[in-house]
Design a protein around this motif. Structure first.
Motif, PDB file in Angstrom:
ATOM      1  N   PRO A 176       0.837  -1.199   0.000  1.00  0.00           N
ATOM      2  CA  PRO A 176       0.000   0.000   0.000  1.00  0.00           C
ATOM      3  C   PRO A 176       0.872   1.250   0.000  1.00  0.00           C
ATOM      4  N   LEU A 177       0.499   2.231  -0.812  1.00  0.00           N
ATOM      5  CA  LEU A 177       1.244   3.472  -0.882  1.00  0.00           C
ATOM      6  C   LEU A 177       0.790   4.430   0.210  1.00  0.00           C
ATOM      7  N   ASP A 178       1.715   4.912   0.996  1.00  0.00           N
ATOM      8  CA  ASP A 178       1.407   5.898   2.025  1.00  0.00           C
ATOM      9  C   ASP A 178       1.454   7.275   1.370  1.00  0.00           C
ATOM     10  N   VAL A 179       0.388   7.588   0.611  1.00  0.00           N
ATOM     11  CA  VAL A 179       0.370   8.801  -0.199  1.00  0.00           C
ATOM     12  C   VAL A 179       0.573  10.059   0.633  1.00  0.00           C
ATOM     13  N   PRO A 180      -0.085  10.232   1.819  1.00  0.00           N
ATOM     14  CA  PRO A 180       0.124  11.456   2.585  1.00  0.00           C
ATOM     15  C   PRO A 180       1.589  11.719   2.903  1.00  0.00           C
ATOM     16  N   SER A 181       2.358  10.655   3.130  1.00  0.00           N
ATOM     17  CA  SER A 181       3.765  10.863   3.464  1.00  0.00           C
ATOM     18  C   SER A 181       4.572  11.339   2.274  1.00  0.00           C
ATOM     19  N   LEU A 182       4.023  11.154   1.064  1.00  0.00           N
ATOM     20  CA  LEU A 182       4.727  11.598  -0.131  1.00  0.00           C
ATOM     21  C   LEU A 182       4.468  13.059  -0.444  1.00  0.00           C
ATOM     22  N   LYS A 227      -7.628 -11.819 -10.580  1.00  0.00           N
ATOM     23  CA  LYS A 227      -7.039 -11.909  -9.250  1.00  0.00           C
ATOM     24  C   LYS A 227      -6.005 -10.804  -9.030  1.00  0.00           C
ATOM     25  N   LEU A 228      -5.185 -10.558 -10.058  1.00  0.00           N
ATOM     26  CA  LEU A 228      -4.144  -9.545  -9.943  1.00  0.00           C
ATOM     27  C   LEU A 228      -4.727  -8.153  -9.803  1.00  0.00           C
ATOM     28  N   PHE A 229      -5.687  -7.798 -10.664  1.00  0.00           N
ATOM     29  CA  PHE A 229      -6.249  -6.451 -10.629  1.00  0.00           C
ATOM     30  C   PHE A 229      -7.088  -6.219  -9.368  1.00  0.00           C
ATOM     31  N   LYS A 230      -7.723  -7.274  -8.876  1.00  0.00           N
ATOM     32  CA  LYS A 230      -8.466  -7.143  -7.632  1.00  0.00           C
ATOM     33  C   LYS A 230      -7.515  -6.820  -6.489  1.00  0.00           C
ATOM     34  N   LEU A 232      -4.536  -5.435  -6.756  1.00  0.00           N
ATOM     35  CA  LEU A 232      -3.997  -4.090  -6.953  1.00  0.00           C
ATOM     36  C   LEU A 232      -4.985  -3.034  -6.477  1.00  0.00           C
ATOM     37  N   ARG A 233      -6.253  -3.259  -6.784  1.00  0.00           N
ATOM     38  CA  ARG A 233      -7.284  -2.299  -6.359  1.00  0.00           C
ATOM     39  C   ARG A 233      -7.350  -2.220  -4.837  1.00  0.00           C
ATOM     40  N   ASN A 238      -7.958   0.943  -1.979  1.00  0.00           N
ATOM     41  CA  ASN A 238      -8.634   0.729  -0.690  1.00  0.00           C
ATOM     42  C   ASN A 238      -7.819  -0.175   0.220  1.00  0.00           C
ATOM     43  N   PRO A 239      -6.616   0.247   0.598  1.00  0.00           N
ATOM     44  CA  PRO A 239      -5.794  -0.614   1.456  1.00  0.00           C
ATOM     45  C   PRO A 239      -6.439  -0.826   2.806  1.00  0.00           C
TER      46      PRO A 239
END
Length: 241
Positions: A176-182, A227-230, A232-233, A238-239
């Protein structure tokens, strides 16, 4: 186009030993040099050279050298790097159209017994039906299995499917990307704040552009992609964590 091709003259074990010898030998090595390196008689090495040349692992005239692919495979064999061994054998098979076409034969048949494929290889090779060539045909079968181009199940050979278990490994690798920290902030805004993510300024408002490059597996199974795209989503949008 003729489908005839040269067969190995030894077992799969001896062929691999010869490859390791070539990977250690100097350029344009003689049979005598290879014999000292491998402990095999010069005639054993000689009767395998045509096949190894045909699949791009050695090259040359009377004296031969390992190609770059041959060196990589020989080194991988010596260090028992199984994945690299499989990869380089597969590359070698694909350099020769007549050898790689054996995969198509198994695909058309659906499945084949190892002996049936060995007999087919001996037949299409155009070589004599003797014990030495039978050993060579069996060696080719072993090469195709080692390269993971064919797989054995319940005593039958079939074309190996894409390695779908690696999908789970891919999913686990997507964190999961911690977008706020970026995002830049007033307290700590400098050139090193987001070193891997280019900042874009639009209407005086700093924005972040994140590019994600995916290398998707080759497969006809739609479930793999679903399975892969699910995953990734769930991970990126929605981590849970």
């Amino acid at each position: 186009m003729s489908t005839e091709f040269n067969l190995p003259g030894s077992s799969f074990e001896e062929v691999q030993k010869i490859l390791k010898g070539y990977s250690h030998a100097s350029e344009n090595a003689s049979l005598e040099t290879l014999s000292k390196l491998t402990g095999l008689h010069t005639t054993v090495i000689s009767r395998n050279n045509k096949f190894l040349s045909d699949i791009g692992l050695i090259s040359g005239g009377m004296k031969k050298s390992a190609t770059e692919l041959g060196k990589k495979l020989g080194r991988a064999l010596e260090h028992k790097q199984i994945q690299d061994v499989q990869k380089y054998w597969a590359e070698a098979v694909r350099t020769n159209e007549t050898v790689s076409s054996l995969i198509t034969t198994v695909r058309i048949k659906g499945e084949m017994a190892e002996k049936d494929l060995s007999d087919h290889i001996l037949y299409v090779s155009g070589q004599k039906n003797n014990s030495g060539n039978k050993t060579g045909a069996t060696c080719v079968v072993d090469v195709l299995i080692e390269a993971k181009l064919l797989e054995v199940k319940d005593g039958k050979l079939s074309v190996a499917k894409p390695v779908e278990q690696s999908i789970d490994e891919v999913v686990k690798a997507v964190k999961p990307l911690d977008v706020p920290s970026l995002l830049p902030n007033n307290d700590n805004l400098n050139s090193q704040a987001v070193p891997a993510v280019p900042a874009i300024v639009a209407n005086n408002i700093p924005q972040i552009a994140i590019n994600i490059q995916l290398h998707l597996p080759e497969t006809d199974n739609a479930e793999v992609y679903e399975k892969l795209f699910k995953a990734l989503r769930e991970q990126l949008i929605n981590p849970k964590d």
